[in-house]
Enzyme design. Structure first.
Site, short mmCIF file in Angstrom:
data_model
loop_
_atom_site.label_atom_id
_atom_site.label_comp_id
_atom_site.label_asym_id
_atom_site.label_seq_id
_atom_site.Cartn_x
_atom_site.Cartn_y
_atom_site.Cartn_z
N ARG A 39 11.68 -5.58 4.96
CA ARG A 39 11.45 -4.16 4.65
C ARG A 39 12.40 -3.25 5.43
NH1 ARG A 39 5.57 -1.91 5.32
NH2 ARG A 39 5.74 -3.02 7.29
N ARG B 60 -10.02 0.56 8.56
CA ARG B 60 -9.65 -0.82 8.84
C ARG B 60 -10.75 -1.56 9.60
NH1 ARG B 60 -3.54 0.21 8.80
NH2 ARG B 60 -2.65 -1.84 9.02
N LYS C 13 0.84 -1.21 0.00
CA LYS C 13 0.00 0.00 0.00
C LYS C 13 0.88 1.27 0.00
CE LYS C 13 -2.11 -1.17 3.84
NZ LYS C 13 -1.44 -2.46 4.14
#
Ligand code: AP5
Length: 208
Positions: free
Chosen positions: A123, A89, A14
């Site tokens: 990441r 969410r 995202k």
């Protein structure tokens, strides 16, 4: 004001896509995750409250998130719409959003659970400019990124234990939103298990 929602599990891409789509649409990226991390770093009341939820891989309470969004959308750069990354969410968050702005597109980046752990655990980002990289799939240029302020940073919640809780929260509390937006006819599924450029192209096509 009409806005876009980027939807998907943790590590779906995202943030990576939001950066690229923002350049094309001019809509500012509004990431609740980034806002919460900034609040934790600044030691604000919101940050102190959110920290333990984030470290445990659980969702921060709706009222805290809705309050953050209500404040953020009053900024002048949000006047013509924004691109939400990681919000809403939960159903209460989606209900609150409906009172704030019209949502024109919900872009769901779909990635199988078995890919998510690798994505999250590899990441890292540049503390100087915020660009997001991956050890294997999207490494930073040799010697660091080109912003001139290169400093490698890894997130406290990017570990194999927390990612399982984050995935569980996604399946239990967030994925039911797909049905909510599908009924409104604005939900676009994008296969996120492909090269980054191909996903960007499909998102831009869906937005046209
Ligand atoms: P948040 O920061 O929103 O985290 P998340 O949703 O878990 O999503 P991520 O940021 O982890 O992933 P992403 O989809 O942006 O992927 P990225 O582009 O970085 O939230 C953190 C926490 O804050 C939550 O757990 C919760 O506690 C709280 N929170 C936030 N919002 C909330 C809300 N609305 N309500 C309640 N609580 C909230 O990519 C991941 C990696 O993969 C990168 O290394 C990237 O380089 C790589 N990559 C990207 N695309 C590809 C590709 N196509 N192929 C290979 N690798 C790729």
């Amino acid at each position: 004001m009409s806005s876009i929602v980027l939807f998907g599990p943790p590590g779906a891409g995202k943030g990576t896509q939001a950066e690229r789509i923002t350049e094309k649409t001019g809509f500012p990226q509004v990431s609740t995750g980034d806002m919460l991390r900034a609040a934790v770093k600044a030691g604000t009341e919101t940050g102190l409250l959110a920290k333990s939820f984030m470290e445990a891989g659980q969702l921060v309470p709706d009222e805290v998130i809705i309050d953050l969004i209500q404040q953020r959308i009053t900024h002048p750069d949000a006047a013509h719409g924004v691109m939400f990354d990681g919000f809403p969410r939960t159903i209460p968050q989606a209900e609150a959003l409906a009172t704030i702005t019209e949502v024109s597109h919900v872009i769901a980046i779909e990635v199988p659970d078995e890919r998510i752990v690798d994505r999250i655990c590899g990441r890292y980002s540049c503390a100087g400019c915020g660009n997001v990289y991956h050890d294997t799939f999207n490494p930073a240029p040799e010697g660091g990124c080109e912003c001139g302020k290169w400093e490698e940073k890894r997130r406290a919640d990017d570990n194999a234990d927390t990612v399982m809780s984050r995935l569980a929260a996604y399946h239990e509390q967030t994925s039911p939103l797909a049905g909510w937006y599908e009924r409104e006819g604005i939900f676009h599924r994008i296969n996120g298990d492909r090269p980054i450029d191909a996903i960007t192209e499909d998102i831009l096509t869906a937005l046209n």
